[in-house]
Design a protein around this motif. Structure first.
Motif, PDB file in Angstrom:
ATOM      1  N   ASP B  64       0.717  -1.338  -0.055  1.00  0.00           N
ATOM      2  CA  ASP B  64      -0.100   0.000  -0.075  1.00  0.00           C
ATOM      3  C   ASP B  64       0.895   0.920   0.027  1.00  0.00           C
ATOM      4  O   ASP B  64       0.640   2.285  -0.560  1.00  0.00           O
ATOM      5  CB  ASP B  64      -0.841   0.052   1.151  1.00  0.00           C
ATOM      6  CG  ASP B  64      -2.064  -1.116   1.176  1.00  0.00           C
ATOM      7  OD1 ASP B  64      -2.793  -1.488   2.055  1.00  0.00           O
ATOM      8  OD2 ASP B  64      -2.313  -1.504  -0.186  1.00  0.00           O
ATOM      9  N   LYS B  65       1.956   1.313   0.638  1.00  0.00           N
ATOM     10  CA  LYS B  65       2.593   2.073   0.515  1.00  0.00           C
ATOM     11  C   LYS B  65       3.847   2.492  -0.461  1.00  0.00           C
ATOM     12  O   LYS B  65       4.233   3.534  -1.032  1.00  0.00           O
ATOM     13  CB  LYS B  65       3.796   2.296   1.925  1.00  0.00           C
ATOM     14  CG  LYS B  65       4.928   3.277   2.130  1.00  0.00           C
ATOM     15  CD  LYS B  65       4.156   4.542   2.372  1.00  0.00           C
ATOM     16  CE  LYS B  65       5.178   5.673   2.632  1.00  0.00           C
ATOM     17  NZ  LYS B  65       4.691   7.188   3.024  1.00  0.00           N
ATOM     18  N   PHE B  66       4.092   1.248  -0.921  1.00  0.00           N
ATOM     19  CA  PHE B  66       5.145   1.336  -1.988  1.00  0.00           C
ATOM     20  C   PHE B  66       4.872   0.256  -3.259  1.00  0.00           C
ATOM     21  O   PHE B  66       5.199  -0.839  -3.360  1.00  0.00           O
ATOM     22  CB  PHE B  66       6.409   0.748  -1.740  1.00  0.00           C
ATOM     23  CG  PHE B  66       7.140   1.858  -0.603  1.00  0.00           C
ATOM     24  CD1 PHE B  66       7.240   1.272   0.469  1.00  0.00           C
ATOM     25  CD2 PHE B  66       7.864   2.833  -0.901  1.00  0.00           C
ATOM     26  CE1 PHE B  66       7.726   2.036   1.577  1.00  0.00           C
ATOM     27  CE2 PHE B  66       8.455   3.474  -0.071  1.00  0.00           C
ATOM     28  CZ  PHE B  66       8.397   3.242   1.411  1.00  0.00           C
ATOM     29  N   PRO B  67       3.667   0.870  -3.860  1.00  0.00           N
ATOM     30  CA  PRO B  67       3.037  -0.160  -5.046  1.00  0.00           C
ATOM     31  C   PRO B  67       4.261  -0.177  -6.210  1.00  0.00           C
ATOM     32  O   PRO B  67       4.593   0.762  -6.288  1.00  0.00           O
ATOM     33  CB  PRO B  67       1.847   0.436  -5.464  1.00  0.00           C
ATOM     34  CG  PRO B  67       1.992   1.904  -4.820  1.00  0.00           C
ATOM     35  CD  PRO B  67       2.749   1.686  -3.572  1.00  0.00           C
ATOM     36  N   ILE B  68       4.328  -1.483  -6.724  1.00  0.00           N
ATOM     37  CA  ILE B  68       5.239  -1.665  -7.664  1.00  0.00           C
ATOM     38  C   ILE B  68       4.614  -2.190  -9.056  1.00  0.00           C
ATOM     39  O   ILE B  68       3.905  -3.166  -8.680  1.00  0.00           O
ATOM     40  CB  ILE B  68       6.325  -2.671  -7.184  1.00  0.00           C
ATOM     41  CG1 ILE B  68       7.272  -1.948  -6.251  1.00  0.00           C
ATOM     42  CG2 ILE B  68       7.235  -3.049  -8.537  1.00  0.00           C
ATOM     43  CD1 ILE B  68       8.335  -2.832  -5.559  1.00  0.00           C
ATOM     44  N   SER B  69       4.842  -1.852 -10.153  1.00  0.00           N
ATOM     45  CA  SER B  69       4.419  -2.456 -11.246  1.00  0.00           C
ATOM     46  C   SER B  69       5.855  -2.955 -12.074  1.00  0.00           C
ATOM     47  O   SER B  69       6.702  -2.509 -11.750  1.00  0.00           O
ATOM     48  CB  SER B  69       3.651  -1.327 -12.373  1.00  0.00           C
ATOM     49  OG  SER B  69       4.638  -0.603 -12.943  1.00  0.00           O
ATOM     50  N   ARG B  70       5.266  -4.215 -12.873  1.00  0.00           N
ATOM     51  CA  ARG B  70       6.266  -4.524 -13.768  1.00  0.00           C
ATOM     52  C   ARG B  70       5.712  -5.370 -14.774  1.00  0.00           C
ATOM     53  O   ARG B  70       5.562  -6.628 -15.093  1.00  0.00           O
ATOM     54  CB  ARG B  70       7.014  -5.926 -12.870  1.00  0.00           C
ATOM     55  CG  ARG B  70       8.230  -6.478 -13.505  1.00  0.00           C
ATOM     56  CD  ARG B  70       9.392  -5.709 -13.433  1.00  0.00           C
ATOM     57  NE  ARG B  70      10.444  -6.019 -14.694  1.00  0.00           N
ATOM     58  CZ  ARG B  70      11.341  -6.931 -14.591  1.00  0.00           C
ATOM     59  NH1 ARG B  70      11.190  -7.825 -13.667  1.00  0.00           N
ATOM     60  NH2 ARG B  70      11.999  -7.128 -15.799  1.00  0.00           N
ATOM     61  N   PRO B  71       5.356  -4.325 -15.801  1.00  0.00           N
ATOM     62  CA  PRO B  71       4.537  -4.742 -17.157  1.00  0.00           C
ATOM     63  C   PRO B  71       5.197  -5.673 -17.976  1.00  0.00           C
ATOM     64  O   PRO B  71       4.419  -6.323 -18.893  1.00  0.00           O
ATOM     65  CB  PRO B  71       3.909  -3.514 -17.667  1.00  0.00           C
ATOM     66  CG  PRO B  71       5.231  -2.375 -17.165  1.00  0.00           C
ATOM     67  CD  PRO B  71       5.554  -2.972 -15.796  1.00  0.00           C
ATOM     68  N   ASN B  72       6.573  -5.444 -18.011  1.00  0.00           N
ATOM     69  CA  ASN B  72       7.272  -6.144 -19.136  1.00  0.00           C
ATOM     70  C   ASN B  72       8.603  -6.497 -18.557  1.00  0.00           C
ATOM     71  O   ASN B  72       8.963  -6.112 -17.350  1.00  0.00           O
ATOM     72  CB  ASN B  72       7.384  -5.634 -20.426  1.00  0.00           C
ATOM     73  CG  ASN B  72       7.925  -4.212 -20.545  1.00  0.00           C
ATOM     74  OD1 ASN B  72       9.077  -4.164 -19.710  1.00  0.00           O
ATOM     75  ND2 ASN B  72       7.190  -3.311 -20.959  1.00  0.00           N
ATOM     76  N   LEU B  73       9.607  -6.949 -19.198  1.00  0.00           N
ATOM     77  CA  LEU B  73      10.659  -7.516 -18.670  1.00  0.00           C
ATOM     78  C   LEU B  73      11.878  -6.307 -18.863  1.00  0.00           C
ATOM     79  O   LEU B  73      12.982  -6.748 -18.491  1.00  0.00           O
ATOM     80  CB  LEU B  73      11.369  -8.915 -19.653  1.00  0.00           C
ATOM     81  CG  LEU B  73      10.635 -10.162 -19.500  1.00  0.00           C
ATOM     82  CD1 LEU B  73      11.178 -11.032 -20.393  1.00  0.00           C
ATOM     83  CD2 LEU B  73      10.753 -10.574 -18.085  1.00  0.00           C
ATOM     84  N   THR B  74      11.706  -5.154 -19.163  1.00  0.00           N
ATOM     85  CA  THR B  74      12.503  -4.235 -19.332  1.00  0.00           C
ATOM     86  C   THR B  74      12.143  -2.912 -18.466  1.00  0.00           C
ATOM     87  O   THR B  74      12.909  -1.963 -18.524  1.00  0.00           O
ATOM     88  CB  THR B  74      12.792  -3.685 -20.785  1.00  0.00           C
ATOM     89  OG1 THR B  74      11.573  -3.003 -21.242  1.00  0.00           O
ATOM     90  CG2 THR B  74      13.189  -4.968 -21.447  1.00  0.00           C
ATOM     91  N   PHE B  75      11.099  -2.996 -17.703  1.00  0.00           N
ATOM     92  CA  PHE B  75      10.593  -1.800 -17.132  1.00  0.00           C
ATOM     93  C   PHE B  75       9.842  -2.183 -15.681  1.00  0.00           C
ATOM     94  O   PHE B  75       9.059  -2.993 -15.684  1.00  0.00           O
ATOM     95  CB  PHE B  75       9.557  -1.203 -18.059  1.00  0.00           C
ATOM     96  CG  PHE B  75       8.886   0.180 -17.732  1.00  0.00           C
ATOM     97  CD1 PHE B  75       7.595   0.461 -17.072  1.00  0.00           C
ATOM     98  CD2 PHE B  75       9.676   1.260 -17.832  1.00  0.00           C
ATOM     99  CE1 PHE B  75       7.322   1.638 -16.749  1.00  0.00           C
ATOM    100  CE2 PHE B  75       9.265   2.278 -17.434  1.00  0.00           C
ATOM    101  CZ  PHE B  75       7.956   2.831 -16.772  1.00  0.00           C
ATOM    102  N   SER B  76      10.043  -0.993 -14.725  1.00  0.00           N
ATOM    103  CA  SER B  76       9.483  -1.241 -13.652  1.00  0.00           C
ATOM    104  C   SER B  76       8.957   0.134 -13.108  1.00  0.00           C
ATOM    105  O   SER B  76       9.784   1.178 -13.346  1.00  0.00           O
ATOM    106  CB  SER B  76      10.342  -2.134 -12.697  1.00  0.00           C
ATOM    107  OG  SER B  76       9.456  -2.217 -11.441  1.00  0.00           O
ATOM    108  N   THR B  77       8.223   0.187 -12.221  1.00  0.00           N
ATOM    109  CA  THR B  77       7.822   1.491 -11.458  1.00  0.00           C
ATOM    110  C   THR B  77       7.601   1.495 -10.121  1.00  0.00           C
ATOM    111  O   THR B  77       7.263   0.103  -9.798  1.00  0.00           O
ATOM    112  CB  THR B  77       6.590   2.089 -12.019  1.00  0.00           C
ATOM    113  OG1 THR B  77       5.337   1.705 -11.721  1.00  0.00           O
ATOM    114  CG2 THR B  77       6.705   2.612 -13.492  1.00  0.00           C
ATOM    115  N   LEU B  78       8.149   2.307  -9.213  1.00  0.00           N
ATOM    116  CA  LEU B  78       7.981   2.249  -7.708  1.00  0.00           C
ATOM    117  C   LEU B  78       7.202   3.462  -7.354  1.00  0.00           C
ATOM    118  O   LEU B  78       7.517   4.474  -7.776  1.00  0.00           O
ATOM    119  CB  LEU B  78       9.291   2.037  -7.166  1.00  0.00           C
ATOM    120  CG  LEU B  78       9.130   2.313  -5.395  1.00  0.00           C
ATOM    121  CD1 LEU B  78       8.650   1.220  -4.719  1.00  0.00           C
ATOM    122  CD2 LEU B  78      10.548   2.803  -4.987  1.00  0.00           C
ATOM    123  N   THR B  79       6.125   3.370  -6.881  1.00  0.00           N
ATOM    124  CA  THR B  79       5.486   4.674  -6.278  1.00  0.00           C
ATOM    125  C   THR B  79       5.571   4.839  -4.691  1.00  0.00           C
ATOM    126  O   THR B  79       5.690   3.746  -3.818  1.00  0.00           O
ATOM    127  CB  THR B  79       3.803   4.449  -6.703  1.00  0.00           C
ATOM    128  OG1 THR B  79       3.734   4.362  -8.055  1.00  0.00           O
ATOM    129  CG2 THR B  79       3.152   5.520  -5.916  1.00  0.00           C
TER     130      THR B  79
END
Lengths: 111, 115
Positions: B64-79
């Motif tokens: 909830d504090k640090f949601p992470i996305s990893r939509p593909n093998l070359t990219f990620s986001t940290l919120t």
């Protein structure tokens, strides 16, 4: 869990040698690493040593490994002002896993 | 080796807001790692991000504090969500497995200041 410990701060005069020490706990690592973090930058791999080696020399850098005592050191010869940075020792458990970093040693080089 | 582009490089944010940090790698990697480096401290692993599955969080960090996305093998986001001054840190993304010695490669980091 693994604990990797370093002294926090080291100050040397330009031209002298610097020795940064590290004590680790996980003896299964294939490699042990030294990373350098310059101000405002990410970490860059500085050098490494294979775990079956005792010493590795790379230009001004000498890495010593004492597996019995789980002690790793980095010696920088003829330290320059550009060597001022934070140095982290690190060990991976092996194969695409997270890397455990030491507490970091801030090296200050006095002109 | 790997080239990792991370952005923004720095930001100053108001408390209570959220910031999303992006990490782009020039090669496909299975796992990406997000670290936090508080002022004067070492790196603390926040979570491991695998493509196609939920991130694995370390003790003390929650989705909830640090949601992470990893939509593909070359990219990620940290919120970083609902920020407070205690979240002021450098956030670094990292990958392992693209070098011959299992070394970690890092982005240049995002220096976050929460006011």
């Amino acid at each position: 869990g693994e604990d990797v410990e370093q002294s926090l701060f080291l100050s040397v005069r330009e031209g002298d040698s610097s020795v940064i020490n590290c004590t680790y706990t996980d003896s299964s690592s294939t490699y042990l690493y030294w990373y350098k973090q310059e101000p405002g930058a990410g970490l860059q791999l500085l050098t490494y040593i294979f775990s079956n080696m005792d010493m590795k020399q790379d230009q001004r850098l000498t890495v010593l490994l004492n597996k019995k005592d789980k002690h790793l050191s980095l010696r920088i010869a003829d330290t320059q002002t550009g060597d001022s940075a934070i140095y982290f020792c690190a060990e991976p458990p092996g194969g695409y896993q997270k890397v455990t970093f030491g507490t970091g040693t801030k090296l200050q080089v006095i002109p | 080796s790997a080239v990792i582009s991370q952005k923004p490089s720095r930001d100053i944010c108001q408390r209570g807001t959220s910031l999303t940090i992006q990490c782009q790698v020039d090669s496909q990697v299975t796992m990406m790692f997000w670290y936090r480096q508080q002022p004067g401290q070492s790196l603390t692993l926040i979570a491991t991000a695998n493509q196609g599955s939920e991130a694995t969080y370390e003790s003390g960090f929650v989705i909830d504090k640090f949601p992470i996305s990893r939509p593909n093998l070359t990219f990620s986001t940290l919120t970083v969500s609902n920020m407070s001054p205690e979240d002021s840190s450098i956030y670094l993304c990292s990958v392992v497995g693209l070098g011959v010695r299992d070394e970690a490669f890092f982005g240049q980091g995002t220096r976050l200041t929460v006011v």
